[in-house]
Design a protein around this motif. Structure first.
Motif, PDB file in Angstrom:
ATOM      1  N   GLN A 128       0.829  -1.199   0.000  1.00  0.00           N
ATOM      2  CA  GLN A 128       0.000   0.000   0.000  1.00  0.00           C
ATOM      3  C   GLN A 128       0.867   1.253   0.000  1.00  0.00           C
ATOM      4  O   GLN A 128       0.603   2.208  -0.751  1.00  0.00           O
ATOM      5  CB  GLN A 128      -0.919  -0.010   1.227  1.00  0.00           C
ATOM      6  CG  GLN A 128      -1.764   1.250   1.383  1.00  0.00           C
ATOM      7  CD  GLN A 128      -2.487   1.299   2.719  1.00  0.00           C
ATOM      8  OE1 GLN A 128      -2.743   0.271   3.343  1.00  0.00           O
ATOM      9  NE2 GLN A 128      -2.810   2.500   3.166  1.00  0.00           N
ATOM     10  N   LEU A 129       1.919   1.262   0.816  1.00  0.00           N
ATOM     11  CA  LEU A 129       2.832   2.412   0.862  1.00  0.00           C
ATOM     12  C   LEU A 129       3.527   2.603  -0.481  1.00  0.00           C
ATOM     13  O   LEU A 129       3.685   3.736  -0.960  1.00  0.00           O
ATOM     14  CB  LEU A 129       3.866   2.217   1.967  1.00  0.00           C
ATOM     15  CG  LEU A 129       3.381   2.354   3.405  1.00  0.00           C
ATOM     16  CD1 LEU A 129       4.517   2.045   4.373  1.00  0.00           C
ATOM     17  CD2 LEU A 129       2.842   3.755   3.666  1.00  0.00           C
ATOM     18  N   GLU A 130       3.949   1.499  -1.074  1.00  0.00           N
ATOM     19  CA  GLU A 130       4.637   1.590  -2.362  1.00  0.00           C
ATOM     20  C   GLU A 130       3.707   2.162  -3.432  1.00  0.00           C
ATOM     21  O   GLU A 130       4.124   2.984  -4.264  1.00  0.00           O
ATOM     22  CB  GLU A 130       5.123   0.201  -2.767  1.00  0.00           C
ATOM     23  CG  GLU A 130       5.951   0.191  -4.037  1.00  0.00           C
ATOM     24  CD  GLU A 130       6.533  -1.176  -4.333  1.00  0.00           C
ATOM     25  OE1 GLU A 130       7.034  -1.366  -5.455  1.00  0.00           O
ATOM     26  OE2 GLU A 130       6.503  -2.052  -3.441  1.00  0.00           O
ATOM     27  N   ARG A 131       2.448   1.775  -3.387  1.00  0.00           N
ATOM     28  CA  ARG A 131       1.472   2.226  -4.379  1.00  0.00           C
ATOM     29  C   ARG A 131       1.084   3.691  -4.155  1.00  0.00           C
ATOM     30  O   ARG A 131       0.958   4.463  -5.118  1.00  0.00           O
ATOM     31  CB  ARG A 131       0.236   1.330  -4.300  1.00  0.00           C
ATOM     32  CG  ARG A 131      -0.811   1.605  -5.349  1.00  0.00           C
ATOM     33  CD  ARG A 131      -1.926   0.562  -5.294  1.00  0.00           C
ATOM     34  NE  ARG A 131      -2.611   0.527  -4.005  1.00  0.00           N
ATOM     35  CZ  ARG A 131      -2.488  -0.450  -3.111  1.00  0.00           C
ATOM     36  NH1 ARG A 131      -1.692  -1.473  -3.359  1.00  0.00           N
ATOM     37  NH2 ARG A 131      -3.158  -0.408  -1.962  1.00  0.00           N
ATOM     38  N   GLU A 132       0.919   4.093  -2.890  1.00  0.00           N
ATOM     39  CA  GLU A 132       0.388   5.418  -2.595  1.00  0.00           C
ATOM     40  C   GLU A 132       1.463   6.476  -2.377  1.00  0.00           C
ATOM     41  O   GLU A 132       1.225   7.662  -2.638  1.00  0.00           O
ATOM     42  CB  GLU A 132      -0.518   5.341  -1.358  1.00  0.00           C
ATOM     43  CG  GLU A 132      -1.747   4.453  -1.548  1.00  0.00           C
ATOM     44  CD  GLU A 132      -2.590   4.358  -0.298  1.00  0.00           C
ATOM     45  OE1 GLU A 132      -2.186   4.939   0.739  1.00  0.00           O
ATOM     46  OE2 GLU A 132      -3.649   3.697  -0.343  1.00  0.00           O
ATOM     47  N   VAL A 133       2.631   6.071  -1.859  1.00  0.00           N
ATOM     48  CA  VAL A 133       3.670   7.047  -1.508  1.00  0.00           C
ATOM     49  C   VAL A 133       4.940   6.847  -2.322  1.00  0.00           C
ATOM     50  O   VAL A 133       5.553   7.808  -2.786  1.00  0.00           O
ATOM     51  CB  VAL A 133       3.996   6.981   0.006  1.00  0.00           C
ATOM     52  CG1 VAL A 133       4.945   8.111   0.385  1.00  0.00           C
ATOM     53  CG2 VAL A 133       2.723   7.058   0.840  1.00  0.00           C
ATOM     54  N   GLY A 134       5.349   5.576  -2.485  1.00  0.00           N
ATOM     55  CA  GLY A 134       6.541   5.317  -3.269  1.00  0.00           C
ATOM     56  C   GLY A 134       7.438   4.276  -2.629  1.00  0.00           C
ATOM     57  O   GLY A 134       7.242   3.869  -1.473  1.00  0.00           O
ATOM     58  N   CYS A 135       8.433   3.854  -3.389  1.00  0.00           N
ATOM     59  CA  CYS A 135       9.311   2.766  -2.948  1.00  0.00           C
ATOM     60  C   CYS A 135      10.139   3.142  -1.729  1.00  0.00           C
ATOM     61  O   CYS A 135      10.427   2.292  -0.878  1.00  0.00           O
ATOM     62  CB  CYS A 135      10.239   2.350  -4.088  1.00  0.00           C
ATOM     63  SG  CYS A 135       9.360   1.618  -5.502  1.00  0.00           S
ATOM     64  N   GLU A 183       9.407   5.141   0.798  1.00  0.00           N
ATOM     65  CA  GLU A 183       8.593   5.030   2.008  1.00  0.00           C
ATOM     66  C   GLU A 183       8.319   3.563   2.339  1.00  0.00           C
ATOM     67  O   GLU A 183       8.374   3.150   3.500  1.00  0.00           O
ATOM     68  CB  GLU A 183       7.280   5.781   1.821  1.00  0.00           C
ATOM     69  CG  GLU A 183       6.393   5.824   3.065  1.00  0.00           C
ATOM     70  CD  GLU A 183       6.945   6.704   4.168  1.00  0.00           C
ATOM     71  OE1 GLU A 183       6.445   6.582   5.313  1.00  0.00           O
ATOM     72  OE2 GLU A 183       7.877   7.490   3.911  1.00  0.00           O
ATOM     73  N   ARG A 240       5.364   1.236  12.583  1.00  0.00           N
ATOM     74  CA  ARG A 240       4.916   0.688  11.298  1.00  0.00           C
ATOM     75  C   ARG A 240       4.103  -0.587  11.486  1.00  0.00           C
ATOM     76  O   ARG A 240       3.105  -0.812  10.787  1.00  0.00           O
ATOM     77  CB  ARG A 240       6.117   0.403  10.402  1.00  0.00           C
ATOM     78  CG  ARG A 240       6.926   1.630  10.023  1.00  0.00           C
ATOM     79  CD  ARG A 240       6.222   2.478   9.004  1.00  0.00           C
ATOM     80  NE  ARG A 240       7.052   3.597   8.581  1.00  0.00           N
ATOM     81  CZ  ARG A 240       6.715   4.453   7.629  1.00  0.00           C
ATOM     82  NH1 ARG A 240       5.555   4.314   7.011  1.00  0.00           N
ATOM     83  NH2 ARG A 240       7.518   5.450   7.307  1.00  0.00           N
TER      84      ARG A 240
END
Length: 430
Positions: A92-99, A101, A297
């Protein structure tokens, strides 16, 4: 003299499902707390997860009532579900914020749920032949059922022999009681380069108290401990549980185990001093900051799936392993961390922990709700990061602030509590 507590009540009626335990001692010594038995009405319940599973949904709780587990605590504390939620959160973080994060979640070893992810595991296993893996049953604790392996045939033997033996032996785990098959395991890449002290492997037990998930409010305890294996570490023998498993419940079965031996456990302050002397203050500050990241996290990864309830709180026992590069790895999270002491020092530490847990939960209504510290607990997250009062002093890292965490630092809790807490009304001088 009558003593009035929160809600105008004269006492706190508590129920405890863990007899002959440190928590029972702490509750018994609490001023104006009275134990109720059987079906008596209670204001506070320190129960085991079995009681929760059978009774929570059928229990009416008034506004002031508190209980020590969230309804689906297992989303974080079952090994397979913890990894599932962490993987989902990372994606979810990778999709919404980036690798970048998402890389902040790279703190758990490569793990597969068995048997559902067996084929994925085999693919990964074949990509790195010769690596050591560790198998853990999702529904057991205290080192039960764990073994290391390097060959797939060991898994085949496990499926054929090990599971049948457990069922024949009549061992019933919490997972079985929940209707989950006993064969639910996780296969996890073994940390082959653990940080060693005097040649021995260790892990850290850290305590995090969550009093709300919506919004997320989490406290980090200053005390904790490192648990050492009894035998010097080597990868030449992967069958020696006294070498590879640090659980006290495992180590105390060793023929030469001495429960008073100081080498089996170090208090967190002793470990932090050792690491600071060897690696310097800045490196150790960075290490503990990375551990803070693990706590926050991991809680965020289950924040949307945990059923939040104002009556509930949870005292988690985090197991953290360091590798030779001083990288912390999350091994597992315990919903019912053992409060059984291994020695007098351990008993005293756990009494402090449990007393301060009750202070934060605050059945007596003595806190304002704005506190950043209560005894040995420091408020780590309150719907966002919490910073120290001395944030303008020397800090480390590029963020320009210092988190309000003091794991392994001085725990002058008694002095702090005297300044913070008002005395019970019945303790005031007339």
């Amino acid at each position: 003299m009558q003593c009035f507590l929160r809600e105008g009540r004269s006492c706190v009626r508590y129920k405890c499902g863990l007899p002959c335990n440190t928590i029972q001692d702490v509750l018994h010594q609490r001023p104006n707390w009275i134990e109720v038995k059987d079906d008596g009405e209670w204001d506070f319940n320190w129960c085991d997860v079995g009681w929760l599973r059978e009774n929570f949904d059928h229990t009416y709780m008034e506004e002031h009532v508190r209980i020590n587990h969230f309804r689906n605590h297992y989303e974080l504390t079952r090994k397979n579900l913890m990894v599932k939620n962490l993987k989902r959160y990372q994606k979810q973080l990778e999709r919404e914020v980036g690798c970048i994060e998402a890389s902040n979640c790279d703190f758990f070893p490569c793990t597969f749920a068995m048997p559902s992810e067996y084929h994925l595991f085999v693919e990964e296993f074949n990509r790195s032949p010769g690596n050591t893996w560790i198998m853990k049953p999702v529904g057991k604790s205290q080192g039960k059922g764990i073994f290391l392996f390097r060959k797939l045939k060991d898994i085949i033997e496990w499926k054929k022999v090990g599971l049948c033996k457990e069922l024949v032996d009549g061992y019933r785990s919490e997972e079985q009681k929940d209707g989950v098959q006993v064969k639910s395991y996780v296969a996890q890449r073994y940390i082959e380069n653990p940080y060693l002290i005097n040649g021995r492997k260790f892990d850290m037990r850290v305590y995090v108290l969550v009093t709300s998930y919506v919004p997320l409010k989490a406290w980090l305890y200053r005390d904790g401990f490192a648990r050492f294996s009894g035998i010097r570490f080597s990868l030449s023998s992967i069958d020696d549980k006294y070498m590879h498993l640090t659980n006290v419940s495992v180590q105390k079965t060793a023929p030469d185990y001495d429960h008073e031996k100081q080498g089996c456990k170090w208090q967190m302050q002793q470990l932090r001093r050792y690491l600071t002397a060897k690696h310097g203050r800045e490196m150790v500050e960075t290490l503990f900051k990375e551990m803070d990241n693990i706590f926050v996290r991991s809680l965020q990864s289950v924040q949307k799936v945990i059923i939040n309830d104002k009556h509930c709180f949870e005292l988690y026992g985090y197991d953290i392993l360091l590798d030779q590069n001083l990288k912390p790895w999350l091994i597992e999270v315990n919903a019912s961390p053992s409060h059984t002491p291994s020695c007098q020092e351990d008993y005293e530490m756990k009494c402090r922990l449990l007393e301060d847990t009750l202070n934060v939960v605050d059945m007596e209504g003595r806190l304002t709700g704005k506190e950043k510290r209560v005894g040995g607990y420091d408020l780590m997250w309150n719907d966002g990061p919490v910073y120290r009062e001395d944030a303008n002093l020397q800090t480390f890292g590029s963020s320009g602030f210092t988190a309000n965490t003091h794991l392994g630092c001085v725990n002058d809790r008694e002095k702090q509590l005297r300044q913070l807490l008002k005395p019970f009304p019945c303790q005031r001088k007339a």
